[in-house]
Design a protein around this motif. Sequence first.
Motif, mmCIF file in Angstrom:
data_model
loop_
_atom_site.group_PDB
_atom_site.id
_atom_site.type_symbol
_atom_site.label_atom_id
_atom_site.label_comp_id
_atom_site.label_asym_id
_atom_site.label_seq_id
_atom_site.Cartn_x
_atom_site.Cartn_y
_atom_site.Cartn_z
ATOM 1 N N ASP A 1 60.977 -6.175 50.684
ATOM 2 C CA ASP A 1 59.957 -6.169 49.636
ATOM 3 C C ASP A 1 60.140 -5.020 48.644
ATOM 4 O OD1 ASP A 1 59.170 -3.965 51.100
ATOM 5 O OD2 ASP A 1 57.117 -4.663 51.469
ATOM 6 N N GLY A 2 61.179 -4.200 48.862
ATOM 7 C CA GLY A 2 61.463 -3.123 47.916
ATOM 8 C C GLY A 2 60.416 -2.033 47.880
ATOM 9 N N SER A 3 59.638 -1.890 48.947
ATOM 10 C CA SER A 3 58.586 -0.874 48.955
ATOM 11 C C SER A 3 59.120 0.496 49.388
ATOM 12 C CB SER A 3 57.438 -1.287 49.878
ATOM 13 O OG SER A 3 57.898 -1.434 51.221
ATOM 14 N N ASN A 4 60.330 0.512 49.943
ATOM 15 C CA ASN A 4 60.913 1.813 50.291
ATOM 16 C C ASN A 4 61.232 2.582 49.016
ATOM 17 O OD1 ASN A 4 63.120 -0.236 50.024
ATOM 18 N ND2 ASN A 4 64.429 1.572 50.268
ATOM 19 N N ARG A 5 61.237 3.906 49.127
ATOM 20 C CA ARG A 5 61.296 4.738 47.924
ATOM 21 C C ARG A 5 62.474 5.705 47.947
ATOM 22 N NH1 ARG A 5 55.484 6.581 49.474
ATOM 23 N NH2 ARG A 5 56.586 6.203 51.441
ATOM 24 N N TRP A 6 62.966 5.954 46.735
ATOM 25 C CA TRP A 6 64.018 6.939 46.512
ATOM 26 C C TRP A 6 63.499 8.047 45.627
ATOM 27 C CZ3 TRP A 6 69.547 4.918 44.968
ATOM 28 C CH2 TRP A 6 70.204 4.468 46.120
ATOM 29 N N PRO A 7 63.819 9.310 45.940
ATOM 30 C CA PRO A 7 63.517 10.396 45.011
ATOM 31 C C PRO A 7 64.600 10.467 43.934
ATOM 32 C CG PRO A 7 64.535 11.280 46.976
ATOM 33 C CD PRO A 7 64.416 9.790 47.189
ATOM 34 N N ALA A 8 64.277 11.126 42.842
ATOM 35 C CA ALA A 8 65.219 11.237 41.739
ATOM 36 C C ALA A 8 65.066 12.595 41.059
ATOM 37 C CB ALA A 8 64.998 10.116 40.720
ATOM 38 N N VAL A 9 66.135 13.050 40.408
ATOM 39 C CA VAL A 9 66.085 14.292 39.637
ATOM 40 C C VAL A 9 67.111 14.201 38.523
ATOM 41 C CG1 VAL A 9 67.808 15.521 41.047
ATOM 42 C CG2 VAL A 9 66.069 16.828 39.814
ATOM 43 N N HIS A 10 66.761 14.748 37.371
ATOM 44 C CA HIS A 10 67.733 14.771 36.287
ATOM 45 C C HIS A 10 68.793 15.824 36.573
ATOM 46 C CE1 HIS A 10 69.418 15.280 32.209
ATOM 47 N NE2 HIS A 10 69.148 13.987 32.120
#
Length: 299
Positions: A188-197
């Motif tokens: 369901d794509g509910s898992n999450r990834w963090p991000a940073v520029h």
Amino acid sequence: MRVFVTGASGWIGSAVTDELLAHGHKVVGLARSDESAAAIEAKGATAHRGDIDDLDSLAAGAASADGVVHLAFKHDFSNYTGAWRTEHAAVQRMLDTIEGGDRPFLIASGVAAGVSGRPLTEDDESPYRGADSMRGGSENLALDYAGRGVRAVALRFAASVHGMGDHGFVARLAEIAKERGASGYIEDGSNRWPAVHRSDAARMVRLALEKAPAGARLHAVGEEGLRTRDIAAALGDYLGLPTVPVASEDAAAHFGWIARFFGLDAVASNVRTRQLLGWEPTGPTLFEDIAAGAYALPE
């Protein structure tokens, strides 16, 4: 400060090199090829020939520096264990070389550390120890030297360190979307990834070199957790492709090696890092970079 940087010509390392040079530090960058050496020297840094399999070269680079920023890693997804053992041996040799000198040793790591139900924090220890564990257990190996005369600091980078020219995880997801004709996410794509520029990550590394205490774990995280279905949708919108779910049993066939990473739920806090370093992420968000064409693909 004279800083030995491994991975100095890489995606994160080249930005770190620029950041260090801009703030008066001298950089000696590990270069495994003539091309890498030329790229490092074009920035005004010094190239040091070798690679992370060359332990003597690593020891010489570390010995001649006031501090080490270890960002290189052998990304051999066909032989994880071999890459992990290489990492363990490389880190061990550099740490043994600088032990007792109170010099900083900053080591790249990640935020996928096994907690669930809450964000990973800087207080959470990595569960990985030993040469045959994830990334050779190198984060814990380095932090073990914090009481042995090394200012060891763990740099935990978000899954997506993004920006124009990124060729990492999100770029690969874009390539897969084009190959498959649809931008996918797992279940369901509910898992999450963090991000940073990338620029924010480089600035955090420089601040860590200058003032992080021994034993610190720092999170190069701008956005704590983006749902993977939203990442897929943003890529799909930009590429003009539909967004589709992929069953977990089909993920490996659909995504290849990146499936094991894209299926992780890896929310990570940056609160302690911001407080400790006085660091505030200011760069574009991942979705802003996607919309601006950071992951445009050739026709």
